[in-house]
Design a protein around this motif. Structure first.
Motif, PDB file in Angstrom:
ATOM      1  N   HIS A 118       0.824  -1.218   0.000  1.00  0.00           N
ATOM      2  CA  HIS A 118       0.000   0.000   0.000  1.00  0.00           C
ATOM      3  C   HIS A 118       0.854   1.262   0.000  1.00  0.00           C
ATOM      4  O   HIS A 118       0.617   2.197   0.749  1.00  0.00           O
ATOM      5  N   LEU A 122      -3.206   2.632  15.396  1.00  0.00           N
ATOM      6  CA  LEU A 122      -3.583   3.562  14.323  1.00  0.00           C
ATOM      7  C   LEU A 122      -3.283   2.961  12.956  1.00  0.00           C
ATOM      8  O   LEU A 122      -3.670   3.506  11.926  1.00  0.00           O
ATOM      9  N   HIS A 123      -2.569   1.845  12.947  1.00  0.00           N
ATOM     10  CA  HIS A 123      -2.151   1.215  11.680  1.00  0.00           C
ATOM     11  C   HIS A 123      -2.722  -0.205  11.643  1.00  0.00           C
ATOM     12  O   HIS A 123      -3.916  -0.377  11.761  1.00  0.00           O
ATOM     13  N   LYS A 178     -14.935  15.773  20.867  1.00  0.00           N
ATOM     14  CA  LYS A 178     -13.488  16.012  21.003  1.00  0.00           C
ATOM     15  C   LYS A 178     -12.995  15.750  22.420  1.00  0.00           C
ATOM     16  O   LYS A 178     -11.817  15.554  22.648  1.00  0.00           O
ATOM     17  N   ARG A 218     -12.411   6.759  19.185  1.00  0.00           N
ATOM     18  CA  ARG A 218     -12.410   6.956  17.739  1.00  0.00           C
ATOM     19  C   ARG A 218     -13.128   5.789  17.094  1.00  0.00           C
ATOM     20  O   ARG A 218     -13.117   4.685  17.633  1.00  0.00           O
ATOM     21  N   LEU A 219     -13.725   6.037  15.923  1.00  0.00           N
ATOM     22  CA  LEU A 219     -14.385   4.960  15.195  1.00  0.00           C
ATOM     23  C   LEU A 219     -13.287   4.168  14.489  1.00  0.00           C
ATOM     24  O   LEU A 219     -12.827   4.541  13.415  1.00  0.00           O
ATOM     25  N   GLY A 227     -11.190   1.675  12.302  1.00  0.00           N
ATOM     26  CA  GLY A 227     -11.517   1.154  10.973  1.00  0.00           C
ATOM     27  C   GLY A 227     -12.070   2.214  10.057  1.00  0.00           C
ATOM     28  O   GLY A 227     -12.393   1.943   8.907  1.00  0.00           O
ATOM     29  N   PHE A 228     -12.167   3.460  10.604  1.00  0.00           N
ATOM     30  CA  PHE A 228     -12.639   4.576   9.774  1.00  0.00           C
ATOM     31  C   PHE A 228     -11.528   5.599   9.618  1.00  0.00           C
ATOM     32  O   PHE A 228     -10.720   5.802  10.520  1.00  0.00           O
ATOM     33  N   HIS A 283      -8.535   7.619   6.926  1.00  0.00           N
ATOM     34  CA  HIS A 283      -7.283   7.184   6.298  1.00  0.00           C
ATOM     35  C   HIS A 283      -6.485   8.419   5.896  1.00  0.00           C
ATOM     36  O   HIS A 283      -7.063   9.423   5.485  1.00  0.00           O
ATOM     37  N   ARG A 284      -5.171   8.349   6.023  1.00  0.00           N
ATOM     38  CA  ARG A 284      -4.343   9.478   5.655  1.00  0.00           C
ATOM     39  C   ARG A 284      -4.463   9.769   4.167  1.00  0.00           C
ATOM     40  O   ARG A 284      -4.423  10.918   3.745  1.00  0.00           O
ATOM     41  N   ARG A 298     -10.393  -1.571  -0.905  1.00  0.00           N
ATOM     42  CA  ARG A 298     -10.223  -2.874  -0.249  1.00  0.00           C
ATOM     43  C   ARG A 298     -11.396  -3.145   0.706  1.00  0.00           C
ATOM     44  O   ARG A 298     -11.845  -4.288   0.852  1.00  0.00           O
ATOM     45  N   TYR A 350     -20.135  15.093  10.295  1.00  0.00           N
ATOM     46  CA  TYR A 350     -18.782  15.058  10.879  1.00  0.00           C
ATOM     47  C   TYR A 350     -17.876  14.163  10.028  1.00  0.00           C
ATOM     48  O   TYR A 350     -16.769  14.531   9.664  1.00  0.00           O
ATOM     49  N   ARG A 372     -15.087  15.400   6.977  1.00  0.00           N
ATOM     50  CA  ARG A 372     -13.680  15.005   7.126  1.00  0.00           C
ATOM     51  C   ARG A 372     -13.297  13.863   6.181  1.00  0.00           C
ATOM     52  O   ARG A 372     -12.191  13.349   6.227  1.00  0.00           O
ATOM     53  N   ASN A 421     -12.018   1.852   6.209  1.00  0.00           N
ATOM     54  CA  ASN A 421     -10.749   1.473   5.590  1.00  0.00           C
ATOM     55  C   ASN A 421     -10.583  -0.042   5.612  1.00  0.00           C
ATOM     56  O   ASN A 421     -11.506  -0.766   6.019  1.00  0.00           O
ATOM     57  N   ASP A 472      -9.370  -2.054   7.484  1.00  0.00           N
ATOM     58  CA  ASP A 472      -9.500  -2.777   8.764  1.00  0.00           C
ATOM     59  C   ASP A 472     -10.925  -2.907   9.257  1.00  0.00           C
ATOM     60  O   ASP A 472     -11.166  -3.583  10.252  1.00  0.00           O
ATOM     61  N   ARG A 503       0.935  -8.386   4.292  1.00  0.00           N
ATOM     62  CA  ARG A 503       1.796  -7.258   3.890  1.00  0.00           C
ATOM     63  C   ARG A 503       3.233  -7.666   3.595  1.00  0.00           C
ATOM     64  O   ARG A 503       3.985  -6.923   2.938  1.00  0.00           O
TER      65      ARG A 503
HETATM   66  C1  SDX Z   1      -4.137   1.295   7.910  1.00  0.00           C
HETATM   67  O1  SDX Z   1      -1.295   4.480   5.406  1.00  0.00           O
HETATM   68  C2  SDX Z   1      -1.809   3.337   4.945  1.00  0.00           C
HETATM   69  O2  SDX Z   1      -1.843   3.053   3.763  1.00  0.00           O
HETATM   70  C3  SDX Z   1      -2.332   2.421   6.056  1.00  0.00           C
HETATM   71  C4  SDX Z   1      -3.095   1.168   5.606  1.00  0.00           C
HETATM   72  C5  SDX Z   1      -2.200   0.196   4.851  1.00  0.00           C
HETATM   73  O3  SDX Z   1      -2.726  -0.584   4.026  1.00  0.00           O
HETATM   74  O4  SDX Z   1      -0.964   0.164   5.163  1.00  0.00           O
HETATM   75  O5  SDX Z   1      -4.194   1.543   4.768  1.00  0.00           O
HETATM   76  C6  SDX Z   1      -3.636   0.389   6.818  1.00  0.00           C
HETATM   77  O6  SDX Z   1      -3.380   1.629   8.780  1.00  0.00           O
HETATM   78  C7  SDX Z   1      -5.562   1.814   7.841  1.00  0.00           C
HETATM   79  C8  SDX Z   1      -5.907   2.797   8.996  1.00  0.00           C
HETATM   80  C9  SDX Z   1      -6.244   1.985  10.248  1.00  0.00           C
HETATM   81  N1  SDX Z   1      -6.406   2.873  11.416  1.00  0.00           N
HETATM   82  C10 SDX Z   1      -7.636   3.122  11.932  1.00  0.00           C
HETATM   83  O7  SDX Z   1      -8.695   2.698  11.464  1.00  0.00           O
HETATM   84  C11 SDX Z   1      -7.610   3.975  13.202  1.00  0.00           C
HETATM   85  C12 SDX Z   1      -8.742   5.016  13.154  1.00  0.00           C
HETATM   86  N2  SDX Z   1      -8.397   6.028  12.141  1.00  0.00           N
HETATM   87  C13 SDX Z   1      -7.598   7.105  12.552  1.00  0.00           C
HETATM   88  O8  SDX Z   1      -7.047   7.200  13.774  1.00  0.00           O
HETATM   89  C14 SDX Z   1      -7.096   8.035  11.450  1.00  0.00           C
HETATM   90  O9  SDX Z   1      -8.115   8.196  10.543  1.00  0.00           O
HETATM   91  C15 SDX Z   1      -5.828   7.603  10.761  1.00  0.00           C
HETATM   92  C16 SDX Z   1      -4.743   7.317  11.738  1.00  0.00           C
HETATM   93  C17 SDX Z   1      -6.078   6.389   9.927  1.00  0.00           C
HETATM   94  C18 SDX Z   1      -5.411   8.739   9.834  1.00  0.00           C
HETATM   95  O10 SDX Z   1      -5.014   9.786  10.664  1.00  0.00           O
HETATM   96  P1  SDX Z   1      -4.625  11.251  10.073  1.00  0.00           P
HETATM   97  O11 SDX Z   1      -4.495  11.204   8.591  1.00  0.00           O
HETATM   98  O12 SDX Z   1      -3.469  11.743  10.874  1.00  0.00           O
HETATM   99  O13 SDX Z   1      -5.919  12.085  10.344  1.00  0.00           O
HETATM  100  P2  SDX Z   1      -6.197  12.906  11.668  1.00  0.00           P
HETATM  101  O14 SDX Z   1      -5.978  12.036  12.880  1.00  0.00           O
HETATM  102  O15 SDX Z   1      -5.454  14.194  11.581  1.00  0.00           O
HETATM  103  O16 SDX Z   1      -7.779  13.176  11.550  1.00  0.00           O
HETATM  104  C19 SDX Z   1      -8.305  14.270  10.780  1.00  0.00           C
HETATM  105  C20 SDX Z   1      -9.635  14.603  11.442  1.00  0.00           C
HETATM  106  C21 SDX Z   1      -9.494  14.900  12.938  1.00  0.00           C
HETATM  107  O17 SDX Z   1     -10.589  15.735  13.310  1.00  0.00           O
HETATM  108  P3  SDX Z   1     -10.339  17.376  13.363  1.00  0.00           P
HETATM  109  O18 SDX Z   1      -9.130  17.586  14.277  1.00  0.00           O
HETATM  110  O19 SDX Z   1     -10.076  17.788  11.928  1.00  0.00           O
HETATM  111  O20 SDX Z   1     -11.636  17.922  13.934  1.00  0.00           O
HETATM  112  O21 SDX Z   1     -10.522  13.473  11.370  1.00  0.00           O
HETATM  113  C22 SDX Z   1     -10.793  12.997  12.686  1.00  0.00           C
HETATM  114  C23 SDX Z   1      -9.717  13.571  13.581  1.00  0.00           C
HETATM  115  O22 SDX Z   1     -10.187  13.699  14.922  1.00  0.00           O
HETATM  116  N3  SDX Z   1     -10.721  11.530  12.626  1.00  0.00           N
HETATM  117  C24 SDX Z   1     -11.550  10.708  13.272  1.00  0.00           C
HETATM  118  C25 SDX Z   1     -11.159   9.413  12.879  1.00  0.00           C
HETATM  119  N4  SDX Z   1     -10.110   9.494  12.043  1.00  0.00           N
HETATM  120  C26 SDX Z   1      -9.846  10.800  11.889  1.00  0.00           C
HETATM  121  N5  SDX Z   1     -12.573  10.941  14.105  1.00  0.00           N
HETATM  122  C27 SDX Z   1     -13.221   9.844  14.580  1.00  0.00           C
HETATM  123  N6  SDX Z   1     -12.918   8.571  14.264  1.00  0.00           N
HETATM  124  C28 SDX Z   1     -11.879   8.320  13.422  1.00  0.00           C
HETATM  125  N7  SDX Z   1     -11.570   7.076  13.101  1.00  0.00           N
END
Ligand code: SDX
Length: 427
Positions: free
Chosen positions: A228, A262-263, A294, A299-300, A302-303, A305-306, A314, A351, A355, A360, A362, A387
């Motif tokens: 990925h 987070l990954h 806040k 956090r939700l 599985g929701f 993605h960067r 997927r 919300y 955003r 994702n 997961d 992976r």
């Molecule tokens: C994987 O990079 C890859 O390719 C990874 C992957 C791969 O195949 O290798 O795809 C696999 O790691 C998938 C991601 C799995 N992680 C999760 O599901 C954990 C939950 N998601 C997050 O914590 C978050 O979305 C990330 C870590 C995935 C991404 O983080 P970012 O890009 O740093 O985004 P951010 O934390 O800055 O969030 C931006 C905004 C924030 O709100 P505001 O400050 O703008 O008000 O979105 C909000 C965050 O609070 N937000 C969420 C959220 N994810 C982001 N709010 C609630 N629930 C969430 N899951």
């Protein structure tokens, strides 16, 4: 040559632009510090390309994922996990003969020195499987001390076959050690994924029809995780490898980076989240509101993605597979209903929409892993298994890239400026 012009104070510099094969543009800042004294600052490297790569393209806005030109949808419906591993490692889908030879090269390495089993008795029963897997892979590297040269492509290829062959064995051994069960040897010549399931849950005799259904589903899941781009764990593999460390050290780094919640650790977190929502009466609105609050660390999982600001392609495939597998295995999992409701509510909520937070990879995968009988805390080891071909391919690409330099990012110092020594009696 197209260029970007950057002005810092009175100084103006031209920086070359690089265009990728599908039209992406990068500003090459290699000369920036020499010409201006300035560096760039980029939190989480969200705007920084660490390398050029031929392996994988992710279009986050369009929700597109391709490996060496083939879409993940085509690969998921037409290819096997090992075919995709060959594609990533060698740049082309294998002919029938090439696939047989590739599988044969893997099957040559199905023996794991029994001394490795001491790793599993060296840790307490409640050690997390990712902690154990990383330790076992690091120990495995110690068994090839005379064949670890990361600059020898043939050695890197041999060790790639070793790791593809042995990782499922190490995962299965860790599971059976924790369960207090005798290990089961792989069946020579058997299908890669079916063998893994037999080593995990079988008695080593033969692979039955249920296992074949499960193996097909797991093969597809592993394939969907194969690579990925420059995600956190892949960047860790490249960074560790960039110092000249051997492949086992780099893969160990990738395993521990992936273990974070987070990954890759998110797939376990999702299942635990769905289970707690279900135990709490299935009130998805309550948890949607918690995720938006806040002041609430929830956090939700599985929701979001960067990179994906649209559906993770997927996740779409995995959701369909989840419904099919549960039907074929005759499993009725209420957590799938909770997941579907949660997805529906989130995608209607401003919300998440504002955003661009979508399910994702997961979000649904754990539903399938659970239906196949895997303990929840082993889900991330399955992500690591999927992976692995991506990590190996990225390591290989990095080592064969002529500009391969040790990763050494800069920083901006914000601490105390230089100051005089403070004797003890004056503190
Ligand atoms: C994987 O990079 C890859 O390719 C990874 C992957 C791969 O195949 O290798 O795809 C696999 O790691 C998938 C991601 C799995 N992680 C999760 O599901 C954990 C939950 N998601 C997050 O914590 C978050 O979305 C990330 C870590 C995935 C991404 O983080 P970012 O890009 O740093 O985004 P951010 O934390 O800055 O969030 C931006 C905004 C924030 O709100 P505001 O400050 O703008 O008000 O979105 C909000 C965050 O609070 N937000 C969420 C959220 N994810 C982001 N709010 C609630 N629930 C969430 N899951």
């Amino acid at each position: 040559m197209p260029e970007a012009v950057l002005r810092i104070g009175e100084k103006e510099v031209s920086l070359p632009l690089m265009t990728g094969s599908v039209g992406e543009t990068a500003v090459d800042i290699s000369s920036l510090r020499d010409e201006t004294g300035a560096v760039t600052l980029d939190d989480g490297f969200a705007n920084t390309a660490e390398t050029a790569s031929d392996l994988t393209f992710v279009d986050g806005e369009a929700g597109v994922l391709i490996h060496r030109g083939y879409t993940i949808e085509d690969l998921a419906s037409e290819a096997s996990f090992l075919e995709v591993a060959h594609l990533l490692l060698f740049g082309a889908l294998p002919t029938k003969g090439e696939l047989e030879s590739f599988v044969g090269s893997i099957q040559e390495h199905l023996h794991v020195d029994s001394a490795i089993r001491n790793v599993f008795s060296a840790v307490p029963q409640d050690a997390h499987p990712m902690q154990v897997l990383g330790s076992a892979v690091a120990a495995l590297g110690g068994h090839y001390a005379d064949d670890l040269d990361p600059n020898d492509p043939e050695s890197v290829e041999r060790n790639s076959y070793r790791l593809i062959a042995k990782l499922p064995i190490l995962i299965a051994w860790a599971h059976r050690a924790r369960e207090g069960q005798e290990i089961v040897d792989p069946i020579p010549g058997a299908d890669y994924v079916a063998n893994f399931l037999e080593m995990m849950f079988g008695d080593g005799g033969h692979i039955d029809e249920q296992e074949q259904i499960a193996a097909k589903a797991l093969d597809s899941l592993l394939l969907l995780h194969a690579d990925h781009g420059q995600n956190c764990s892949t960047s860790a593999v490249r960074l560790v490898g960039s110092s000249g460390a051997n492949l086992y050290g780099a893969i160990t780094g990738g395993i521990f980076a992936l273990s974070g919640p987070l990954h890759g650790g998110a797939n376990q977190e999702v299942l635990e989240m769905l289970a707690s929502i279900s135990e709490d009466g299935g009130d998805v609105d309550k948890y949607i509101n918690r995720a938006k609050d806040k002041d609430d660390p929830f956090r939700l999982m599985g929701f979001g993605h960067r990179v994906y600001k649209n559906f993770d392609p997927r996740a779409n495939v995995i959701r369909t597979t989840a419904e099919e597998v549960l039907n074929r295995l005759g499993v009725d999992d209420p957590l799938l209903d909770v997941a579907v409701q949660l997805q529906k509510r989130a995608l209607e909520d401003d919300y998440f929409v504002e955003r661009k937070l979508f399910p994702n990879v997961d979000f649904f995968s754990g539903i399938i892993y659970r239906a196949l009988g895997f303990p929840v805390d082993m889900f991330t080891t399955l992500f690591a298994l999927g992976r692995l071909p991506g990590w190996l391919s990225q390591f290989k690409e990095m080592k064969t890239d002529s500009s391969n330099r040790i990763f050494r990012p800069r920083q901006i110092y914000t601490g105390e400026p230089k100051r005089a020594w403070l004797p003890m009696e004056e503190r």
